[in-house]
Design a protein around this motif. Structure first.
Motif, PDB file in Angstrom:
ATOM      1  N   ALA A  22      70.798 -70.474  75.874  1.00 51.80           N
ATOM      2  CA  ALA A  22      71.812 -69.889  76.763  1.00 51.80           C
ATOM      3  C   ALA A  22      71.880 -68.374  76.600  1.00 51.80           C
ATOM      4  O   ALA A  22      71.999 -67.650  77.597  1.00 51.80           O
ATOM      5  CB  ALA A  22      73.173 -70.523  76.491  1.00 51.80           C
ATOM      6  N   LEU A  23      71.803 -67.882  75.378  1.00 51.43           N
ATOM      7  CA  LEU A  23      71.839 -66.433  75.178  1.00 51.43           C
ATOM      8  C   LEU A  23      70.633 -65.757  75.832  1.00 51.43           C
ATOM      9  O   LEU A  23      70.771 -64.670  76.404  1.00 51.43           O
ATOM     10  CB  LEU A  23      71.923 -66.084  73.693  1.00 51.43           C
ATOM     11  CG  LEU A  23      73.289 -66.268  73.052  1.00 51.43           C
ATOM     12  CD1 LEU A  23      73.218 -66.036  71.545  1.00 51.43           C
ATOM     13  CD2 LEU A  23      74.318 -65.337  73.687  1.00 51.43           C
ATOM     14  N   GLN A  24      69.474 -66.388  75.770  1.00 50.52           N
ATOM     15  CA  GLN A  24      68.307 -65.790  76.416  1.00 50.52           C
ATOM     16  C   GLN A  24      68.508 -65.736  77.926  1.00 50.52           C
ATOM     17  O   GLN A  24      68.167 -64.751  78.573  1.00 50.52           O
ATOM     18  CB  GLN A  24      67.027 -66.564  76.080  1.00 50.52           C
ATOM     19  CG  GLN A  24      65.785 -65.874  76.602  1.00 50.52           C
ATOM     20  CD  GLN A  24      65.672 -64.431  76.100  1.00 50.52           C
ATOM     21  OE1 GLN A  24      65.673 -64.165  74.905  1.00 50.52           O
ATOM     22  NE2 GLN A  24      65.577 -63.475  77.026  1.00 50.52           N
ATOM     23  N   ARG A  25      69.089 -66.775  78.501  1.00 54.36           N
ATOM     24  CA  ARG A  25      69.371 -66.778  79.939  1.00 54.36           C
ATOM     25  C   ARG A  25      70.388 -65.694  80.299  1.00 54.36           C
ATOM     26  O   ARG A  25      70.280 -65.051  81.346  1.00 54.36           O
ATOM     27  CB  ARG A  25      69.880 -68.146  80.380  1.00 54.36           C
ATOM     28  CG  ARG A  25      68.813 -69.215  80.339  1.00 54.36           C
ATOM     29  CD  ARG A  25      69.423 -70.590  80.609  1.00 54.36           C
ATOM     30  NE  ARG A  25      68.427 -71.610  80.507  1.00 54.36           N
ATOM     31  CZ  ARG A  25      68.012 -72.347  81.540  1.00 54.36           C
ATOM     32  NH1 ARG A  25      68.531 -72.156  82.736  1.00 54.36           N
ATOM     33  NH2 ARG A  25      67.096 -73.270  81.371  1.00 54.36           N
ATOM     34  N   TRP A  36      78.400 -59.195  77.767  1.00 54.16           N
ATOM     35  CA  TRP A  36      78.580 -60.629  77.531  1.00 54.16           C
ATOM     36  C   TRP A  36      79.834 -60.764  76.685  1.00 54.16           C
ATOM     37  O   TRP A  36      79.968 -60.087  75.662  1.00 54.16           O
ATOM     38  CB  TRP A  36      77.362 -61.207  76.826  1.00 54.16           C
ATOM     39  CG  TRP A  36      77.545 -62.590  76.271  1.00 54.16           C
ATOM     40  CD1 TRP A  36      77.361 -62.981  74.981  1.00 54.16           C
ATOM     41  CD2 TRP A  36      77.918 -63.779  76.988  1.00 54.16           C
ATOM     42  NE1 TRP A  36      77.605 -64.322  74.851  1.00 54.16           N
ATOM     43  CE2 TRP A  36      77.960 -64.833  76.078  1.00 54.16           C
ATOM     44  CE3 TRP A  36      78.248 -64.038  78.323  1.00 54.16           C
ATOM     45  CZ2 TRP A  36      78.294 -66.141  76.439  1.00 54.16           C
ATOM     46  CZ3 TRP A  36      78.590 -65.328  78.682  1.00 54.16           C
ATOM     47  CH2 TRP A  36      78.603 -66.359  77.755  1.00 54.16           C
ATOM     48  N   ALA A  37      80.781 -61.619  77.112  1.00 56.89           N
ATOM     49  CA  ALA A  37      82.069 -61.725  76.415  1.00 56.89           C
ATOM     50  C   ALA A  37      82.550 -63.176  76.342  1.00 56.89           C
ATOM     51  O   ALA A  37      83.414 -63.602  77.094  1.00 56.89           O
ATOM     52  CB  ALA A  37      83.109 -60.860  77.130  1.00 56.89           C
ATOM     53  N   PRO A  38      82.009 -63.958  75.405  1.00 57.88           N
ATOM     54  CA  PRO A  38      82.540 -65.308  75.217  1.00 57.88           C
ATOM     55  C   PRO A  38      83.806 -65.258  74.362  1.00 57.88           C
ATOM     56  O   PRO A  38      83.946 -64.389  73.494  1.00 57.88           O
ATOM     57  CB  PRO A  38      81.417 -66.025  74.479  1.00 57.88           C
ATOM     58  CG  PRO A  38      80.767 -64.943  73.677  1.00 57.88           C
ATOM     59  CD  PRO A  38      80.871 -63.692  74.538  1.00 57.88           C
ATOM     60  N   PHE A  39      84.743 -66.174  74.626  1.00 53.26           N
ATOM     61  CA  PHE A  39      85.939 -66.239  73.784  1.00 53.26           C
ATOM     62  C   PHE A  39      86.395 -67.671  73.632  1.00 53.26           C
ATOM     63  O   PHE A  39      86.057 -68.544  74.416  1.00 53.26           O
ATOM     64  CB  PHE A  39      87.059 -65.344  74.325  1.00 53.26           C
ATOM     65  CG  PHE A  39      87.597 -65.746  75.678  1.00 53.26           C
ATOM     66  CD1 PHE A  39      88.713 -66.562  75.786  1.00 53.26           C
ATOM     67  CD2 PHE A  39      86.991 -65.289  76.835  1.00 53.26           C
ATOM     68  CE1 PHE A  39      89.207 -66.917  77.033  1.00 53.26           C
ATOM     69  CE2 PHE A  39      87.486 -65.631  78.083  1.00 53.26           C
ATOM     70  CZ  PHE A  39      88.596 -66.454  78.178  1.00 53.26           C
ATOM     71  N   TRP A  40      87.157 -67.894  72.577  1.00 56.97           N
ATOM     72  CA  TRP A  40      87.691 -69.210  72.257  1.00 56.97           C
ATOM     73  C   TRP A  40      89.161 -69.086  71.897  1.00 56.97           C
ATOM     74  O   TRP A  40      89.559 -68.145  71.217  1.00 56.97           O
ATOM     75  CB  TRP A  40      86.966 -69.808  71.046  1.00 56.97           C
ATOM     76  CG  TRP A  40      85.607 -70.314  71.353  1.00 56.97           C
ATOM     77  CD1 TRP A  40      85.263 -71.609  71.628  1.00 56.97           C
ATOM     78  CD2 TRP A  40      84.392 -69.583  71.396  1.00 56.97           C
ATOM     79  NE1 TRP A  40      83.920 -71.711  71.856  1.00 56.97           N
ATOM     80  CE2 TRP A  40      83.351 -70.467  71.725  1.00 56.97           C
ATOM     81  CE3 TRP A  40      84.067 -68.244  71.214  1.00 56.97           C
ATOM     82  CZ2 TRP A  40      82.037 -70.078  71.859  1.00 56.97           C
ATOM     83  CZ3 TRP A  40      82.755 -67.844  71.351  1.00 56.97           C
ATOM     84  CH2 TRP A  40      81.755 -68.758  71.668  1.00 56.97           C
ATOM     85  N   THR A  91      68.885 -62.085  69.358  1.00 56.69           N
ATOM     86  CA  THR A  91      68.286 -61.844  70.675  1.00 56.69           C
ATOM     87  C   THR A  91      67.601 -60.487  70.736  1.00 56.69           C
ATOM     88  O   THR A  91      66.748 -60.268  71.574  1.00 56.69           O
ATOM     89  CB  THR A  91      69.349 -61.889  71.795  1.00 56.69           C
ATOM     90  OG1 THR A  91      70.242 -60.774  71.661  1.00 56.69           O
ATOM     91  CG2 THR A  91      70.107 -63.197  71.806  1.00 56.69           C
ATOM     92  N   GLN A  92      68.011 -59.559  69.884  1.00 60.32           N
ATOM     93  CA  GLN A  92      67.525 -58.176  69.869  1.00 60.32           C
ATOM     94  C   GLN A  92      67.690 -57.514  71.232  1.00 60.32           C
ATOM     95  O   GLN A  92      66.933 -56.622  71.598  1.00 60.32           O
ATOM     96  CB  GLN A  92      66.075 -58.114  69.405  1.00 60.32           C
ATOM     97  CG  GLN A  92      65.881 -58.609  67.999  1.00 60.32           C
ATOM     98  CD  GLN A  92      64.456 -58.501  67.527  1.00 60.32           C
ATOM     99  OE1 GLN A  92      63.501 -58.482  68.297  1.00 60.32           O
ATOM    100  NE2 GLN A  92      64.301 -58.427  66.217  1.00 60.32           N
ATOM    101  N   ALA A  93      68.709 -57.962  71.975  1.00 63.17           N
ATOM    102  CA  ALA A  93      68.908 -57.460  73.336  1.00 63.17           C
ATOM    103  C   ALA A  93      70.227 -56.709  73.507  1.00 63.17           C
ATOM    104  O   ALA A  93      70.475 -56.154  74.564  1.00 63.17           O
ATOM    105  CB  ALA A  93      68.871 -58.622  74.325  1.00 63.17           C
TER     106      ALA A  93
END
Length: 163
Positions: A22-25, A36-40, A91-93
């Motif tokens: 998913a991170l690569q996508r 990119w901002a995932p949260f929980w 990811t080095q991205a």
């Protein structure tokens, strides 16, 4: 010239997918400078007691595993900062990566407590879910006087696609 960078986000759901894939996508979808901002929103606060959790732990312990709790550490997926940051760095991205956490509380009556718990996969997948939900309501009413306070932690990760 106006530059649009875009933002990708996931709200308390990223633990349902294969993280590396998913991170690569996400990296492929973000423009340079995009975020990119995932949260929980996680139940619990390591600095405060959680009596309702303690009172229901045994009741919920023999049910299905919740994917948000299935990592190699004892932390919920979103709360495992070391693992989440390592995955982002792998990811080095991303050239800017950070994590923020805030704590808060929610008060629920027995009906709200039952409704909340009936939405959790580790409860909905149980063959005895109706009994478990009813018992949660009984505990909320009888042992907590109809007022359940649950401590919460919101954890936000932010990562900028490398420029």
């Amino acid at each position: 010239m106006r530059v649009h960078h875009f933002l990708g986000t996931s709200a308390t759901a990223f633990h349902w997918v294969d993280e590396a894939d998913a991170l690569q996508r996400i990296v492929d979808a973000l423009r340079v400078g995009g975020w990119w901002a995932p949260f929980w929103n996680i139940f619990g606060d390591p600095d405060r007691d959680d009596p309702f959790h303690e009172a229901t732990k045994v009741l919920l312990s023999d049910g299905p595993v919740n994917p948000s709790n299935s990592g190699s550490s004892n932390l919920e997926f979103g709360a495992d900062k070391v693992a989440r940051l390592a995955a982002l760095e792998a990811t080095q991205a991303f050239d800017m990566i950070d994590v923020h956490a805030s704590t808060w509380s929610i008060e629920l009556d027995p009906d709200q407590t039952m409704q909340l718990y009936s939405s959790y996969s580790n409860v909905t997948l149980r063959p005895d879910r109706e009994r478990v939900i009813a018992e949660i309501g009984r505990i909320a009413q009888d042992e907590f006087g109809g007022r359940v306070t649950r401590n919460r932690t919101t954890i936000l990760y932010v990562a900028r696609r490398a420029v």
